[in-house]
Write an enzyme that holds these catalytic residues in place. Structure first.
Site, PDB file in Angstrom:
ATOM      1  N   SER A 134       1.017  -1.341  -0.034  1.00 53.63           N
ATOM      2  CA  SER A 134      -0.080  -0.063  -0.118  1.00 53.63           C
ATOM      3  C   SER A 134       0.797   1.280  -0.121  1.00 53.63           C
ATOM      4  O   SER A 134       1.959   1.125   0.570  1.00 53.63           O
ATOM      5  CB  SER A 134      -0.883  -0.168   1.323  1.00 53.63           C
ATOM      6  OG  SER A 134      -1.174   1.264   1.769  1.00 53.63           O
ATOM      7  N   TYR A 160      -1.250  -0.557  10.121  1.00 50.91           N
ATOM      8  CA  TYR A 160      -1.406  -0.978   9.122  1.00 50.91           C
ATOM      9  C   TYR A 160      -0.461  -0.551   8.032  1.00 50.91           C
ATOM     10  O   TYR A 160       0.241  -1.800   7.320  1.00 50.91           O
ATOM     11  CB  TYR A 160      -2.784  -0.411   8.181  1.00 50.91           C
ATOM     12  CG  TYR A 160      -2.924  -0.731   6.812  1.00 50.91           C
ATOM     13  CD1 TYR A 160      -3.443  -2.101   6.499  1.00 50.91           C
ATOM     14  CD2 TYR A 160      -2.777   0.242   5.796  1.00 50.91           C
ATOM     15  CE1 TYR A 160      -3.804  -2.320   5.253  1.00 50.91           C
ATOM     16  CE2 TYR A 160      -3.116   0.030   4.509  1.00 50.91           C
ATOM     17  CZ  TYR A 160      -3.550  -1.297   4.277  1.00 50.91           C
ATOM     18  OH  TYR A 160      -3.751  -1.614   2.869  1.00 50.91           O
ATOM     19  N   LYS A 164       2.273  -3.644   6.319  1.00 52.87           N
ATOM     20  CA  LYS A 164       2.586  -3.700   4.757  1.00 52.87           C
ATOM     21  C   LYS A 164       4.012  -3.433   4.643  1.00 52.87           C
ATOM     22  O   LYS A 164       4.547  -4.070   3.744  1.00 52.87           O
ATOM     23  CB  LYS A 164       1.690  -2.784   4.203  1.00 52.87           C
ATOM     24  CG  LYS A 164       0.223  -2.812   4.120  1.00 52.87           C
ATOM     25  CD  LYS A 164       0.048  -4.380   3.236  1.00 52.87           C
ATOM     26  CE  LYS A 164      -1.519  -4.238   3.182  1.00 52.87           C
ATOM     27  NZ  LYS A 164      -1.640  -5.582   2.510  1.00 52.87           N
ATOM     28  N   SER A 193     -13.231   0.089  -1.596  1.00 54.66           N
ATOM     29  CA  SER A 193     -13.774  -1.073  -1.114  1.00 54.66           C
ATOM     30  C   SER A 193     -13.954  -0.788   0.660  1.00 54.66           C
ATOM     31  O   SER A 193     -13.829   0.081   1.171  1.00 54.66           O
ATOM     32  CB  SER A 193     -12.621  -2.239  -1.185  1.00 54.66           C
ATOM     33  OG  SER A 193     -11.477  -1.786   0.037  1.00 54.66           O
TER      34      SER A 193
HETATM   35  N1  LIG Z   1      -8.704  -0.565  -0.950  1.00 47.37           N
HETATM   36  C1  LIG Z   1      -7.586   0.188  -1.047  1.00 47.37           C
HETATM   37  O1  LIG Z   1      -7.600   1.288  -1.233  1.00 47.37           O
HETATM   38  C2  LIG Z   1      -6.056  -0.631  -0.833  1.00 47.37           C
HETATM   39  C3  LIG Z   1      -5.159   0.317  -1.071  1.00 47.37           C
HETATM   40  C4  LIG Z   1      -3.633  -0.419  -1.070  1.00 47.37           C
HETATM   41  C5  LIG Z   1      -3.600  -1.853  -0.840  1.00 47.37           C
HETATM   42  N2  LIG Z   1      -4.665  -2.694  -0.499  1.00 47.37           N
HETATM   43  C6  LIG Z   1      -4.708  -3.843  -0.259  1.00 47.37           C
HETATM   44  O2  LIG Z   1      -5.483  -4.520  -1.350  1.00 47.37           O
HETATM   45  C7  LIG Z   1      -5.591  -5.920  -0.508  1.00 47.37           C
HETATM   46  C8  LIG Z   1      -7.123  -6.062  -0.959  1.00 47.37           C
HETATM   47  O3  LIG Z   1      -7.869  -5.198  -0.221  1.00 47.37           O
HETATM   48  P1  LIG Z   1      -9.416  -4.756  -0.666  1.00 47.37           P
HETATM   49  O4  LIG Z   1      -9.496  -3.184  -1.123  1.00 47.37           O
HETATM   50  O5  LIG Z   1      -9.824  -5.702  -1.895  1.00 47.37           O
HETATM   51  O6  LIG Z   1     -10.175  -5.139   0.620  1.00 47.37           O
HETATM   52  P2  LIG Z   1     -11.354  -5.804   1.152  1.00 47.37           P
HETATM   53  O7  LIG Z   1     -12.739  -5.841  -0.233  1.00 47.37           O
HETATM   54  O8  LIG Z   1     -11.924  -5.387   2.548  1.00 47.37           O
HETATM   55  O9  LIG Z   1     -11.011  -7.495   1.128  1.00 47.37           O
HETATM   56  C9  LIG Z   1     -10.150  -7.679   2.126  1.00 47.37           C
HETATM   57  C10 LIG Z   1     -10.049  -9.469   2.071  1.00 47.37           C
HETATM   58  O10 LIG Z   1      -9.273  -9.895   3.181  1.00 47.37           O
HETATM   59  C11 LIG Z   1      -9.874 -10.813   3.806  1.00 47.37           C
HETATM   60  N3  LIG Z   1      -9.466 -11.084   5.081  1.00 47.37           N
HETATM   61  C12 LIG Z   1      -9.593 -10.230   6.281  1.00 47.37           C
HETATM   62  N4  LIG Z   1      -9.387 -10.547   7.366  1.00 47.37           N
HETATM   63  C13 LIG Z   1      -8.832 -12.040   7.063  1.00 47.37           C
HETATM   64  C14 LIG Z   1      -8.448 -12.878   7.802  1.00 47.37           C
HETATM   65  N5  LIG Z   1      -8.313 -12.897   9.177  1.00 47.37           N
HETATM   66  N6  LIG Z   1      -8.157 -14.050   7.205  1.00 47.37           N
HETATM   67  C15 LIG Z   1      -8.229 -14.272   5.634  1.00 47.37           C
HETATM   68  N7  LIG Z   1      -8.721 -13.274   5.134  1.00 47.37           N
HETATM   69  C16 LIG Z   1      -9.016 -11.986   5.814  1.00 47.37           C
HETATM   70  C17 LIG Z   1     -11.276 -10.320   3.554  1.00 47.37           C
HETATM   71  O11 LIG Z   1     -12.244 -11.537   4.028  1.00 47.37           O
HETATM   72  P3  LIG Z   1     -13.683 -11.358   4.626  1.00 47.37           P
HETATM   73  O12 LIG Z   1     -14.428 -11.147   3.110  1.00 47.37           O
HETATM   74  O13 LIG Z   1     -13.994 -12.877   5.226  1.00 47.37           O
HETATM   75  O14 LIG Z   1     -13.711 -10.130   5.302  1.00 47.37           O
HETATM   76  C18 LIG Z   1     -11.362 -10.078   2.184  1.00 47.37           C
HETATM   77  O15 LIG Z   1     -11.531 -11.213   1.546  1.00 47.37           O
HETATM   78  C19 LIG Z   1      -5.456  -5.779   0.867  1.00 47.37           C
HETATM   79  O16 LIG Z   1      -4.052  -6.471   1.193  1.00 47.37           O
HETATM   80  C20 LIG Z   1      -5.194  -4.271   1.102  1.00 47.37           C
HETATM   81  O17 LIG Z   1      -4.434  -3.881   2.144  1.00 47.37           O
HETATM   82  C21 LIG Z   1      -6.052  -1.996  -0.569  1.00 47.37           C
END
Ligand SMILES: NC(=O)c1ccc[n+]([C@@H]2O[C@H](COP(=O)([O-])OP(=O)(O)OC[C@H]3O[C@@H](n4cnc5c(N)ncnc54)[C@H](OP(=O)(O)O)[C@@H]3O)[C@@H](O)[C@H]2O)c1
Length: 268
Positions: A134, A160, A164, A193
């Site tokens: 991130s 967080y 990361k 998200s």
């Molecule tokens: N969104 C952003 O702006 C952004 C920016 C930079 C990086 N990222 C990174 O991109 C990745 C995907 O994020 P996203 O935006 O798609 O988020 P999201 O829609 O909230 O998805 C997160 C996923 O992680 C799973 N998760 C959470 N806790 C967990 C656990 N204890 N064990 C296994 N799985 C778990 C969730 O499962 P459940 O469905 O069961 O909750 C969900 O499938 C993450 O690594 C995030 O840090 C996101």
């Protein structure tokens, strides 16, 4: 690629988008998810658009080292081709997992760290491993004392970002120790998200004023998809391209210390 591509957090916004894109390209995919019902619903939805999709589901809770071990055991002889460490969370408050780790650190770092290590014997020597990071890492000042924040030290975004940042350190050390692996980082930018709901009073406002201007999950996951097809490792995928890992993240001594401290904390 001939085995399955493991996608963690495959029920999430970018995880589901990745599974669909990979399945549509003919890859066999394994959704590693903590909530099986949610995963079944995602699989059904993808199958409605990609009927030929070859998708398996296995339970994985990255907040539990026992669950990580069970997950890897459950794979048996299933060939694995690549790993996408996509799952992530920004915990709304401070709490510790059963293993004694702060939750954000467990899901974003300790769980994926152990998962990757245990999968190594199942992966081909030149396997692709993509770790989702991130832009918040940019100013995170990591050292081995930061891997276990106390309640007083815990700050949602700072913790967080440190977790990361630790994943970047792990990626670099992994590539050093296993040079034939293709380990790459993917930065999706800011994506609309559930993750960006931080549990504050202004989340509702952000839904209206901020989220519409963020990337959509399908766009956010593109750097990771390109990294999953990369010919080489040690690259930072962001936007429409890739570049060398930024200088600010290069510190081999720190990486070795973080690796050793993590090994000791997880007990491997
Ligand atoms: N969104 C952003 O702006 C952004 C920016 C930079 C990086 N990222 C990174 O991109 C990745 C995907 O994020 P996203 O935006 O798609 O988020 P999201 O829609 O909230 O998805 C997160 C996923 O992680 C799973 N998760 C959470 N806790 C967990 C656990 N204890 N064990 C296994 N799985 C778990 C969730 O499962 P459940 O469905 O069961 O909750 C969900 O499938 C993450 O690594 C995030 O840090 C996101």
């Amino acid at each position: 690629m001939s085995g399955r591509i493991i996608v963690t957090g495959a029920t999430g916004s970018m995880g589901a988008a990745a599974v669909e894109a990979l399945a549509a390209r003919g890859h066999a995919v394994l959704m590693a998810c903590r909530n099986r019902d949610k995963a079944e619903a995602v699989r059904k939805d993808i199958l409605s658009r990609v009927p030929q999709a070859d998708i398996l589901i296995r339970q994985l809770d990255l907040a539990s080292m026992a669950s990580v071990r069970l997950f890897v055991d459950s794979l048996g002889d299933e060939p694995v081709e690549a790993l996408f460490n996509n799952a992530g969370v920004i915990s709304k408050g401070y709490f510790k997992t059963l293993d004694g780790f702060e939750n954000t650190f467990s899901v974003n770092y300790f769980g994926p760290w152990l998962l990757t290590q245990l999968l190594l014997p199942k992966l081909p020597p030149d396997a692709r491993i993509v770790n989702m990071i991130s832009l918040t890492c940019r100013y995170a000042r990591l050292d081995e004392t930061k891997l276990q924040p106390t309640k007083r030290e815990f700050r949602q975004l700072k913790t967080y970002a440190l977790a990361k940042r630790a994943m970047i350190s792990f990626s670099m050390e992994l590539a050093r120790r296993y040079p034939s692996l293709r380990v790459n980082l993917a930065d999706p930018g800011i994506v609309a998200s559930d993750m960006i709901d931080l549990g504050h009073w202004y989340d509702g406002l952000a839904d209206v004023l901020f989220k519409p201007f963020c990337r959509k999950p399908k766009a956010g996951v593109q750097p990771a998809l390109r990294a999953l097809a990369a010919a080489e490792g040690n690259r930072y995928y962001v936007g429409k391209g890739s570049r060398e890992i930024p200088e600010r993240f290069r510190d081999p001594e720190l990486d070795a210390r973080i690796w050793a401290a993590t090994e000791a904390l997880i007990g491997v």
